[in-house]
Scaffold this active site. Structure first.
Site, PDB file in Angstrom:
ATOM      1  N   TYR A  33      37.321  41.762  60.762  1.00  0.00           N
ATOM      2  CA  TYR A  33      36.059  42.188  60.166  1.00  0.00           C
ATOM      3  C   TYR A  33      35.625  41.227  59.077  1.00  0.00           C
ATOM      4  O   TYR A  33      36.400  40.368  58.655  1.00  0.00           O
ATOM      5  CB  TYR A  33      36.177  43.615  59.624  1.00  0.00           C
ATOM      6  CG  TYR A  33      36.971  43.770  58.343  1.00  0.00           C
ATOM      7  CD1 TYR A  33      38.354  43.622  58.322  1.00  0.00           C
ATOM      8  CD2 TYR A  33      36.327  44.047  57.137  1.00  0.00           C
ATOM      9  CE1 TYR A  33      39.063  43.760  57.146  1.00  0.00           C
ATOM     10  CE2 TYR A  33      37.031  44.196  55.952  1.00  0.00           C
ATOM     11  CZ  TYR A  33      38.403  44.045  55.972  1.00  0.00           C
ATOM     12  OH  TYR A  33      39.110  44.177  54.799  1.00  0.00           O
ATOM     13  N   LYS A 149      41.629  38.248  58.325  1.00  0.00           N
ATOM     14  CA  LYS A 149      40.962  39.473  57.849  1.00  0.00           C
ATOM     15  C   LYS A 149      40.962  40.508  58.972  1.00  0.00           C
ATOM     16  O   LYS A 149      39.942  40.783  59.614  1.00  0.00           O
ATOM     17  CB  LYS A 149      39.543  39.149  57.362  1.00  0.00           C
ATOM     18  CG  LYS A 149      38.984  40.217  56.417  1.00  0.00           C
ATOM     19  CD  LYS A 149      37.780  39.722  55.658  1.00  0.00           C
ATOM     20  CE  LYS A 149      37.031  40.822  54.920  1.00  0.00           C
ATOM     21  NZ  LYS A 149      37.782  41.477  53.852  1.00  0.00           N
ATOM     22  N   GLU A 182      47.859  39.764  45.479  1.00  0.00           N
ATOM     23  CA  GLU A 182      46.421  40.008  45.305  1.00  0.00           C
ATOM     24  C   GLU A 182      46.220  41.514  45.187  1.00  0.00           C
ATOM     25  O   GLU A 182      47.178  42.281  45.150  1.00  0.00           O
ATOM     26  CB  GLU A 182      45.633  39.441  46.491  1.00  0.00           C
ATOM     27  CG  GLU A 182      46.023  40.053  47.825  1.00  0.00           C
ATOM     28  CD  GLU A 182      45.213  39.516  49.005  1.00  0.00           C
ATOM     29  OE1 GLU A 182      44.073  39.061  48.796  1.00  0.00           O
ATOM     30  OE2 GLU A 182      45.729  39.585  50.133  1.00  0.00           O
ATOM     31  N   LEU A 207      44.472  36.963  51.223  1.00  0.00           N
ATOM     32  CA  LEU A 207      43.248  36.698  51.972  1.00  0.00           C
ATOM     33  C   LEU A 207      42.473  35.600  51.241  1.00  0.00           C
ATOM     34  O   LEU A 207      42.418  35.594  50.006  1.00  0.00           O
ATOM     35  CB  LEU A 207      42.388  37.967  52.054  1.00  0.00           C
ATOM     36  CG  LEU A 207      41.113  37.772  52.870  1.00  0.00           C
ATOM     37  CD1 LEU A 207      41.421  37.723  54.359  1.00  0.00           C
ATOM     38  CD2 LEU A 207      40.103  38.855  52.582  1.00  0.00           C
TER      39      LEU A 207
HETATM   40  N1  PLP Z   1      41.859  40.321  49.337  1.00  0.00           N
HETATM   41  C1  PLP Z   1      41.767  41.388  50.150  1.00  0.00           C
HETATM   42  C2  PLP Z   1      43.030  42.015  50.658  1.00  0.00           C
HETATM   43  C3  PLP Z   1      40.511  41.902  50.518  1.00  0.00           C
HETATM   44  O1  PLP Z   1      40.425  42.960  51.343  1.00  0.00           O
HETATM   45  C4  PLP Z   1      39.338  41.292  49.997  1.00  0.00           C
HETATM   46  C5  PLP Z   1      37.999  41.797  50.327  1.00  0.00           C
HETATM   47  O2  PLP Z   1      37.817  42.781  50.967  1.00  0.00           O
HETATM   48  C6  PLP Z   1      39.483  40.187  49.137  1.00  0.00           C
HETATM   49  C7  PLP Z   1      40.759  39.719  48.842  1.00  0.00           C
HETATM   50  C8  PLP Z   1      38.286  39.489  48.574  1.00  0.00           C
HETATM   51  O3  PLP Z   1      37.653  38.720  49.561  1.00  0.00           O
HETATM   52  P1  PLP Z   1      36.100  38.410  49.509  1.00  0.00           P
HETATM   53  O4  PLP Z   1      35.854  37.752  48.188  1.00  0.00           O
HETATM   54  O5  PLP Z   1      35.858  37.502  50.652  1.00  0.00           O
HETATM   55  O6  PLP Z   1      35.403  39.720  49.631  1.00  0.00           O
END
Ligand code: PLP
Length: 286
Positions: A33, A149, A182, A207
């Site tokens: 996603y 993701k 994270e 991620l």
């Molecule tokens: N880490 C995780 C596990 C996430 O689910 C998300 C966003 O949903 C992020 C980091 C941040 O990513 P982004 O800045 O692309 O939204």
């Protein structure tokens, strides 16, 4: 106004939008996603979100459900049909519908694609940012490819639920190495005693947040130092500031970790400034 969702080639009222119970997303979480912020009617960092979406698909050998130009058309159509001003587009693709069996369907089936619009009230985020948020710390129970993701988010769900039950906004995940990877749905950052901004390096344990990527460029443009390396809970507790980032969270100051105040216990100047500058710096498209 009736919300409209795109499902496998059709624009349907969201309440009627359906996928099969034999969809591999439903049965195996076999899908990926994306969440792309919409701010003032414009898509923020669309190019980077689409790059990550197609990378996630490729890593899992899921066929592209739509070529990039066609997907961009669907995204704009969903924006327009829902008259979305602020919120996000949710894009989900799965390996498709097939009789339940673990290996990939052979011959392959058409992947499923859903694009939905969600509205968010920007004032809510701004109010949260003015107060700052609390985070808790919990073990990272996820698989070893969280750089993809994927829609397989059960450990993230459990971590966020634990945070909610403890009155916190986010859970920071601690790996087997004892270091913070994270957040359950955000990247984690601290500002150390020397005013260096620290966040974990890109590897398979986090991620590749799009907000993170853009923010690293903004930090450099602001003449601040950034270090991509892991940090421990102790280092976070001793930090001047802490914050989290995500496409809808933006830059969100953290004022408490596991019940202990960070810095003065108020949103710090670095996080507050980066939040204020973010939309002016990120790419916009419509
Ligand atoms: N880490 C995780 C596990 C996430 O689910 C998300 C966003 O949903 C992020 C980091 C941040 O990513 P982004 O800045 O692309 O939204």
């Amino acid at each position: 106004m009736t919300r409209i969702t795109y499902v496998n080639g059709r624009y349907v009222p969201s309440l009627e939008a359906q996928v099969s119970v034999e969809d591999r997303g439903y049965q195996f979480a076999d899908g990926v996603y994306e969440v792309c912020e919409v701010w003032d009617g414009e898509l923020i960092d669309e190019g980077r979100h689409l790059d990550r979406f197609y990378r996630s698909l490729a890593e899992l050998k899921i066929a592209e459900p739509a070529a990039r130009p066609a997907l961009k058309v669907v995204m704009r159509e969903i924006l327009a049909r829902n008259r979305l001003a602020n919120g996000y587009l949710y894009i989900q693709a799965t390996r498709g519908v097939a009789h339940r069996d673990h290996p990939f369907p052979d011959p392959p089936v058409r992947p499923s694609l859903v694009v939905a619009a969600k509205s968010l009230a920007p004032e809510k985020g701004e109010a949260a940012a003015r107060a700052g948020v609390k985070v808790i710390v919990t073990p990272d129970l996820r698989w070893k490819r969280v750089d993809i993701k994927s829609i397989s988010l059960l450990p993230n769900v459990l971590a966020r639920q634990e945070a909610r039950e403890k009155g916190a906004y986010e859970a920071w995940l601690v790996g087997d190495d004892g270091l913070i990877s994270e957040g359950a749905a955000s990247n984690a950052w601290i500002v150390d005693a020397g005013r260096t901004v620290v966040t974990r390096q890109l590897d398979r344990s986090i991620l590749r947040g799009i907000t993170r990527t853009t923010l690293i460029e903004l930090i450099a443009a602001e003449g601040l130092r950034v270090e991509e390396r892991p940090f421990s809970l102790k280092e976070a507790l001793d930090a001047r500031e802490a914050f989290i980032t995500g496409a809808t969270t933006l830059v969100m100051p953290v004022v408490e970790i596991d019940g202990r105040k960070i810095g003065e216990g108020r949103p710090g100047p670095v996080a507050t400034r980066l939040r204020a500058l973010f939309h002016g710096f990120a790419a916009h498209s419509n």
